[in-house]
Design a protein around this motif. Structure first.
Motif, PDB file in Angstrom:
ATOM      1  N   LEU A  81       0.753  -1.274   0.133  1.00 50.24           N
ATOM      2  CA  LEU A  81      -0.005   0.073   0.083  1.00 50.24           C
ATOM      3  C   LEU A  81       0.818   1.332  -0.190  1.00 50.24           C
ATOM      4  CD1 LEU A  81      -3.239  -0.583   2.133  1.00 50.24           C
ATOM      5  CD2 LEU A  81      -3.016  -0.580  -0.139  1.00 50.24           C
ATOM      6  N   ILE A  82       1.970   1.077   0.483  1.00 48.09           N
ATOM      7  CA  ILE A  82       2.897   2.332   0.590  1.00 48.09           C
ATOM      8  C   ILE A  82       3.386   2.650  -0.752  1.00 48.09           C
ATOM      9  CG2 ILE A  82       5.046   3.208   1.768  1.00 48.09           C
ATOM     10  CD1 ILE A  82       4.968   1.310   4.100  1.00 48.09           C
ATOM     11  N   ARG A  83       3.959   1.690  -1.312  1.00 44.77           N
ATOM     12  CA  ARG A  83       4.260   1.954  -2.853  1.00 44.77           C
ATOM     13  C   ARG A  83       3.109   2.392  -3.796  1.00 44.77           C
ATOM     14  NH1 ARG A  83       8.434   0.925  -5.746  1.00 44.77           N
ATOM     15  NH2 ARG A  83       9.571  -0.418  -4.049  1.00 44.77           N
ATOM     16  N   ILE A  84       1.799   1.718  -3.727  1.00 44.39           N
ATOM     17  CA  ILE A  84       0.890   2.064  -4.505  1.00 44.39           C
ATOM     18  C   ILE A  84       0.440   3.585  -4.098  1.00 44.39           C
ATOM     19  CG2 ILE A  84      -1.489   1.645  -4.810  1.00 44.39           C
ATOM     20  CD1 ILE A  84      -1.250  -1.286  -4.240  1.00 44.39           C
ATOM     21  N   GLY A  85       0.267   3.817  -2.918  1.00 44.91           N
ATOM     22  CA  GLY A  85      -0.051   5.331  -2.579  1.00 44.91           C
ATOM     23  C   GLY A  85       1.235   6.232  -3.159  1.00 44.91           C
ATOM     24  N   LEU A  86       2.336   5.960  -3.212  1.00 49.63           N
ATOM     25  CA  LEU A  86       3.529   6.816  -3.595  1.00 49.63           C
ATOM     26  C   LEU A  86       3.108   6.888  -5.237  1.00 49.63           C
ATOM     27  CD1 LEU A  86       6.034   8.344  -3.393  1.00 49.63           C
ATOM     28  CD2 LEU A  86       7.401   6.042  -3.588  1.00 49.63           C
ATOM     29  N   GLU A  87       2.935   5.891  -5.693  1.00 57.19           N
ATOM     30  CA  GLU A  87       2.837   5.945  -7.238  1.00 57.19           C
ATOM     31  C   GLU A  87       1.474   6.591  -7.715  1.00 57.19           C
ATOM     32  OE1 GLU A  87       4.990   4.767  -9.501  1.00 57.19           O
ATOM     33  OE2 GLU A  87       6.529   3.882  -8.085  1.00 57.19           O
ATOM     34  N   TRP A  92      -1.122   5.983   2.020  1.00 54.64           N
ATOM     35  CA  TRP A  92      -1.335   4.551   2.267  1.00 54.64           C
ATOM     36  C   TRP A  92      -2.543   4.210   3.292  1.00 54.64           C
ATOM     37  CZ3 TRP A  92      -1.519   1.710   6.745  1.00 54.64           C
ATOM     38  CH2 TRP A  92      -0.711   2.206   7.769  1.00 54.64           C
ATOM     39  N   LYS A  93      -2.628   5.006   4.216  1.00 50.68           N
ATOM     40  CA  LYS A  93      -3.700   5.186   5.140  1.00 50.68           C
ATOM     41  C   LYS A  93      -5.172   5.507   4.518  1.00 50.68           C
ATOM     42  CE  LYS A  93      -1.389   6.089   9.531  1.00 50.68           C
ATOM     43  NZ  LYS A  93      -1.282   6.893  10.578  1.00 50.68           N
ATOM     44  N   ILE A 101      -9.880  -1.795   3.788  1.00 48.88           N
ATOM     45  CA  ILE A 101      -8.506  -2.895   4.204  1.00 48.88           C
ATOM     46  C   ILE A 101      -8.238  -2.575   5.695  1.00 48.88           C
ATOM     47  CG2 ILE A 101      -6.258  -3.450   3.735  1.00 48.88           C
ATOM     48  CD1 ILE A 101      -6.661  -2.422   0.859  1.00 48.88           C
ATOM     49  N   ASP A 102      -8.193  -3.731   6.295  1.00 54.72           N
ATOM     50  CA  ASP A 102      -8.198  -3.739   7.840  1.00 54.72           C
ATOM     51  C   ASP A 102      -6.564  -3.774   8.265  1.00 54.72           C
ATOM     52  OD1 ASP A 102     -10.780  -3.340   8.404  1.00 54.72           O
ATOM     53  OD2 ASP A 102     -11.187  -5.530   8.540  1.00 54.72           O
ATOM     54  N   ASN A 103      -6.024  -4.694   7.277  1.00 53.77           N
ATOM     55  CA  ASN A 103      -4.497  -5.024   7.498  1.00 53.77           C
ATOM     56  C   ASN A 103      -3.826  -4.525   6.265  1.00 53.77           C
ATOM     57  OD1 ASN A 103      -2.012  -5.993   8.122  1.00 53.77           O
ATOM     58  ND2 ASN A 103      -2.589  -7.833   8.961  1.00 53.77           N
ATOM     59  N   ALA A 104      -3.197  -3.550   6.333  1.00 50.22           N
ATOM     60  CA  ALA A 104      -2.324  -3.068   5.170  1.00 50.22           C
ATOM     61  C   ALA A 104      -1.469  -3.886   4.677  1.00 50.22           C
ATOM     62  CB  ALA A 104      -1.815  -1.621   5.611  1.00 50.22           C
ATOM     63  N   ASN A 105      -0.861  -4.769   5.627  1.00 53.06           N
ATOM     64  CA  ASN A 105       0.130  -5.813   5.115  1.00 53.06           C
ATOM     65  C   ASN A 105      -0.300  -6.981   4.352  1.00 53.06           C
ATOM     66  OD1 ASN A 105       2.216  -4.298   6.432  1.00 53.06           O
ATOM     67  ND2 ASN A 105       1.723  -5.279   8.136  1.00 53.06           N
ATOM     68  N   LEU A 106      -1.703  -7.097   4.293  1.00 56.20           N
ATOM     69  CA  LEU A 106      -2.157  -8.209   3.873  1.00 56.20           C
ATOM     70  C   LEU A 106      -3.290  -7.878   2.401  1.00 56.20           C
ATOM     71  CD1 LEU A 106      -3.489 -10.301   6.843  1.00 56.20           C
ATOM     72  CD2 LEU A 106      -1.514 -10.772   5.304  1.00 56.20           C
ATOM     73  N   VAL A 113      -7.803  -1.835  -5.932  1.00 57.08           N
ATOM     74  CA  VAL A 113      -7.979  -0.902  -5.099  1.00 57.08           C
ATOM     75  C   VAL A 113      -8.197   0.398  -5.799  1.00 57.08           C
ATOM     76  CG1 VAL A 113      -6.653  -2.212  -3.385  1.00 57.08           C
ATOM     77  CG2 VAL A 113      -5.575  -0.598  -5.039  1.00 57.08           C
ATOM     78  N   ARG A 114      -8.988   1.206  -4.961  1.00 51.78           N
ATOM     79  CA  ARG A 114      -9.317   2.521  -5.454  1.00 51.78           C
ATOM     80  C   ARG A 114      -8.245   3.445  -4.895  1.00 51.78           C
ATOM     81  NH1 ARG A 114     -14.447   5.184  -6.497  1.00 51.78           N
ATOM     82  NH2 ARG A 114     -14.270   7.313  -6.633  1.00 51.78           N
TER      83      ARG A 114
END
Length: 327
Positions: A81-87, A92-93, A101-106, A113-114
């Motif tokens: 999610l961090i990379r997707i947010g940056l791109e 990411w939050k 998404i409850d667990n950002a690592n999963l 994703v929107r």
């Protein structure tokens, strides 16, 4: 008398025994045999009996119905999610909240994703070029109005000139007549484009007073295919400052290749990334001011001490030297 009786008794007993022995040995006196139908014996199987496994319904991937639509992103191997947010120029939050998404690592490969806020039309965002200003979709009436007022003032000046002298009246009459000709109208048609470009350049999101995030020299220039930002040289512990006012949307080391990373979002269009730090001095959701110290330069996940600095517009990297002041 008693001796005769005992002898008689033994004789009787011996005779009975003889009869029994002869009777058992006689071929005509066979013991009854029970005739039973033989039941075939099945060999026991060593394989275990099959166990019925209940069918578990396959859960569809998150957001798969939105695959390929504007404003949505399909997760690829290695994504976070961090990379997707940056791109995509987002926190990411925010991505986690918009997609439930409850667990950002999963997150799974293939999920969709929107990546734009729920109240924003994804089609409008996707159709806007990255190198253009956001105001292109808004009416550009500021400059034309100014041009109209300028034209009105020019007309007033001309009329006053004509009132002051007959010669002036004769000289102004001809231009007015000429302005109505088709040739002059055609030549004047392209002129509104210039005010439109000036208005686009003054979009509020583009009005950011940038400063350099570190004091060293540029050791690696921007390259859209190999280097998404610039590298600024220095020594360990040198200050790293925020290039403009904003809010910290990430502070950590969860993005491979960036080391200790700070991402600051400045508005809906721009964010900046500061990578390879040895120490982070800010936390997520913290508001920072232009020039505020946010990290110390280091070499985390890098071969030498440096600051990798990125400016992203709508998630797409652009050359920071185009926006930073000359020095």
């Amino acid at each position: 008398m008693s001796s005769i009786s005992w002898r008689g008794a033994w004789a009787v007993a011996a005779g009975v025994s003889t009869v029994l022995i002869v009777g058992c040995a006689s071929p005509t006196q066979q013991a009854p045999v029970e005739d039973r139908a033989r039941t075939p014996v099945r060999p026991q199987s060593t394989a275990p009996a099959p166990v019925a496994v209940p069918e578990v319904p396959v859960k569809p991937l998150r957001g798969i119905e939105n695959a390929g639509k504007p404003g949505y992103y399909t997760v690829r191997p290695g994504d976070t999610l961090i990379r997707i947010g940056l791109e995509n120029g987002q926190s990411w939050k925010d991505l986690a909240r918009w997609n439930g998404i409850d667990n950002a690592n999963l997150i799974e490969v293939g999920e969709v994703v929107r990546v734009v806020p729920p109240n924003v039309d994804p089609t409008a965002v996707a159709s806007r070029p990255v190198n253009s200003s956001r105001v292109e979709s808004r009416p550009l009436d500021a400059k034309p109005a100014a041009s109209a007022s300028a034209a009105a003032s020019g007309a007033s000046a001309s009329s006053s000139a004509s009132a002051s002298s007959p010669a002036g009246a004769a000289s102004t009459a001809a231009p007015v007549t000429a302005a109505a000709t088709p040739s002059d109208t055609a030549s004047a048609a392209p002129t509104p484009a210039a005010p439109a470009r000036e208005t686009a350049a003054k979009d509020p999101d583009d009005n950011i007073n940038w400063i350099w995030p570190a004091g060293g020299s540029v050791s690696s220039a921007f390259d859209d295919s190999r280097n998404k930002g610039i590298s600024i040289s220095g020594k360990a512990g040198d200050p790293v400052v925020a290039a403009a006012d904003g809010r910290v949307v990430y502070a950590g080391s969860g993005l491979r290749g960036y080391g200790n990373l700070v991402i600051v979002k400045h508005n809906n269009t721009y964010l900046t990334a500061y990578a390879h730090n040895q120490t982070l001095l800010v936390k997520e959701d913290q508001v920072v001011k232009r020039g505020q110290r946010i990290a110390e330069m280091g070499s985390s996940d890098a071969s030498r001490v440096q600051l990798h600095f990125e400016i992203r517009k709508q998630g797409k990297p652009i050359d920071p030297t185009r926006l930073l002041p000359p020095r």
